[in-house]
Design an enzyme around this catalytic site. Structure first.
Site, PDB file in Angstrom:
ATOM      1  N   GLU A 143      69.521  43.573 169.663  1.00 38.11           N
ATOM      2  CA  GLU A 143      68.970  44.760 169.015  1.00 38.11           C
ATOM      3  C   GLU A 143      68.876  45.983 169.935  1.00 38.11           C
ATOM      4  OE1 GLU A 143      66.479  42.450 165.537  1.00 38.11           O
ATOM      5  OE2 GLU A 143      65.358  43.689 166.950  1.00 38.11           O
ATOM      6  N   GLU A 145      69.866  37.387 162.186  1.00 40.46           N
ATOM      7  CA  GLU A 145      68.430  37.281 161.903  1.00 40.46           C
ATOM      8  C   GLU A 145      68.177  37.782 160.493  1.00 40.46           C
ATOM      9  OE1 GLU A 145      65.584  39.126 164.502  1.00 40.46           O
ATOM     10  OE2 GLU A 145      66.579  38.420 166.327  1.00 40.46           O
TER      11      GLU A 145
END
Length: 435
Positions: free
Chosen positions: A167, A352
């Site tokens: 991320e 995710e």
């Protein structure tokens, strides 16, 4: 959940994900201090000043947790190594005990028939490197390449996949512009440099791994679907800026060798000299893209603020315990958009997806997963080459600035006794994945 594996493409992989600092217990095993320890110790940053010192004590409960993964019937386990556990000062000396732990983790997964998917960095920067400016420092790509080589040489022969940095938006923007994550800065110059150095470090890591003969290398980014709060031109423009910062900066850097004009409007004066010359490294070829996805945001113009001059409007519809809108079609839309505009036939993994919910049992989580898996099916039907779906998270854990309050796990963790109890969602997935 009314799926079978036959409802997904041949070879489609299902799995679960965690990260090192959130579950391991950072005080154990010779790990060095991280900037998250310092951030959490500063009043006002983290709920009740909670940190990852003990977390879920995965360090001492490794076999128990690997058995839970096996019992779930997961094909893949996505985990991270802690830079400060492997190299307590960030560079130089290697902590053998830390590498031994990850050796046991990888071997334990393989013994249980689960493919190890490694992420090298999930936010816990060694404090020694934070003291030298962290992601703002132009030497970060070199430090990260050194760390990458240490881990890849030890584990690379047994990994199913590797991604360098989890991320990048959180590492760059959330942590240096919004100040919500370590190091907790609100500085546009720091943001510009961190955003660029994160991508350059990613590219250097891919080069190191390819040089060692590794394959199945990817990038894992978090993305959000952005919807304009109205049809007003200023709201549409604000939404485009939000999308450029959150999504297109990273996709553009990785796949097109460019940053969006809407981002350069604000960050260009602060980017490091010669940044345009780094795209050859940033664009090191990938084998897949990982998409971390949770929600959509409604965006409006903010007239009383400088660039980027946007603000979030209240969400619509049902929410998770994070206050995030549950909007599964946004996942469908983003997967098809990513394939159409950036990745083409490159495999995409949903690395995710999940929800925070304290409800016990957890029918809301089962419904959330069911709806988002249907969104994945819709994306596949529309031609997106989605090759896998991984749930966040295996177990309740340390949710960063929110401490231990938000429960994303398929397994309930009692943070007093550390007892693990599989939830209804765990059993629902196990019944399906093992069918």
């Amino acid at each position: 959940m009314n799926f079978t594996r036959a409802d997904f493409p041949d070879g489609f992989r299902f799995g679960v994900a965690t990260s090192a600092y959130q579950i391991e217990g950072h005080q154990f095993g010779g790990a060095g201090p991280t900037h998250w320890d310092s951030f959490a110790a500063t009043p006002g940053n983290v709920v009740r000043f909670e940190d990852g010192a003990r977390a879920c004590d995965h360090y001492h409960r490794l076999d128990e947790d690997l058995d839970l993964i096996q019992g779930l019937g997961a094909d893949v386990y996505r985990f991270s190594t802690s830079w400060a556990r492997v190299m307590p000062e960030g560079t130089g000396a290697v902590n053998g005990e830390g590498l031994d732990f990850y050796d046991r983790l990888v071997d334990g997964l393989l013994e249980r028939g689960v493919s190890p998917a490694l992420t090298l960095y999930h936010w816990e920067l060694p404090q020694a490197l934070a003291d030298r400016g962290g992601w703002r420092n132009a030497d970060m790509p070199h430090w990260f390449a050194e760390y990458t080589e240490v881990v890849a040489r030890r584990l690379g022969d047994r990994l199913w996949s590797l991604a360098p940095i989890n991320e990048p938006w959180c590492v760059g923007w959330l942590s240096h512009f919004d100040g919500h994550h370590a190091p907790g800065l609100r500085d546009i110059r720091a943001t510009a440099r961190a955003m660029h150095h994160v991508l350059l470090s990613h590219g250097r890591a891919i080069q190191v791994c390819k040089g060692l003969g590794m394959q199945n290398l990817g990038a894992v980014c978090n993305f959000e679907w952005a919807t304009a709060a109205s049809d007003a031109p200023e709201d549409m423009a604000a939404t485009a800026r939000y999308d450029a910062i959150y999504n297109r900066f990273f996709l553009g850097g990785l796949f097109k060798g460019e940053y969006p004009a809407e981002v350069l409007e604000g960050l260009a004066p602060y980017l490091p000299a010669g940044w345009q010359d780094d795209f050859a490294t940033i664009q090191s070829p990938l084998d897949w893209l990982g998409v971390n996805f949770y929600t959509r945001k409604r965006i409006a113009h903010r007239a009383d603020a400088p660039w980027p001059a946007y603000q979030e409007r209240p969400p619509q519809g049902p929410l998770t315990d994070m206050g995030w809108e549950i909007y599964p079609d946004a996942l469908h839309q983003f997967l098809t958009r990513a394939a159409r505009e950036y990745t083409g036939d490159l495999p995409i993994y949903v690395t995710e997806n999940g929800m925070a919910s304290a409800t016990t049992p957890d029918p809301d989580r089962i419904a959330y997963l069911d709806e988002h898996l249907r969104a994945v099916q819709a994306a596949v039907a529309d031609g997106a080459p989605v090759a896998g779906y991984f749930v966040w998270s295996l177990m309740d854990n340390y949710e960063w600035a929110l401490g231990y309050e938000k429960r994303f796990g398929l397994v309930h963790v009692d943070f007093e006794t550390l007892a693990r109890t599989p939830k209804a969602s765990y059993h629902a997935l196990a019944d399906w994945w093992r069918s």
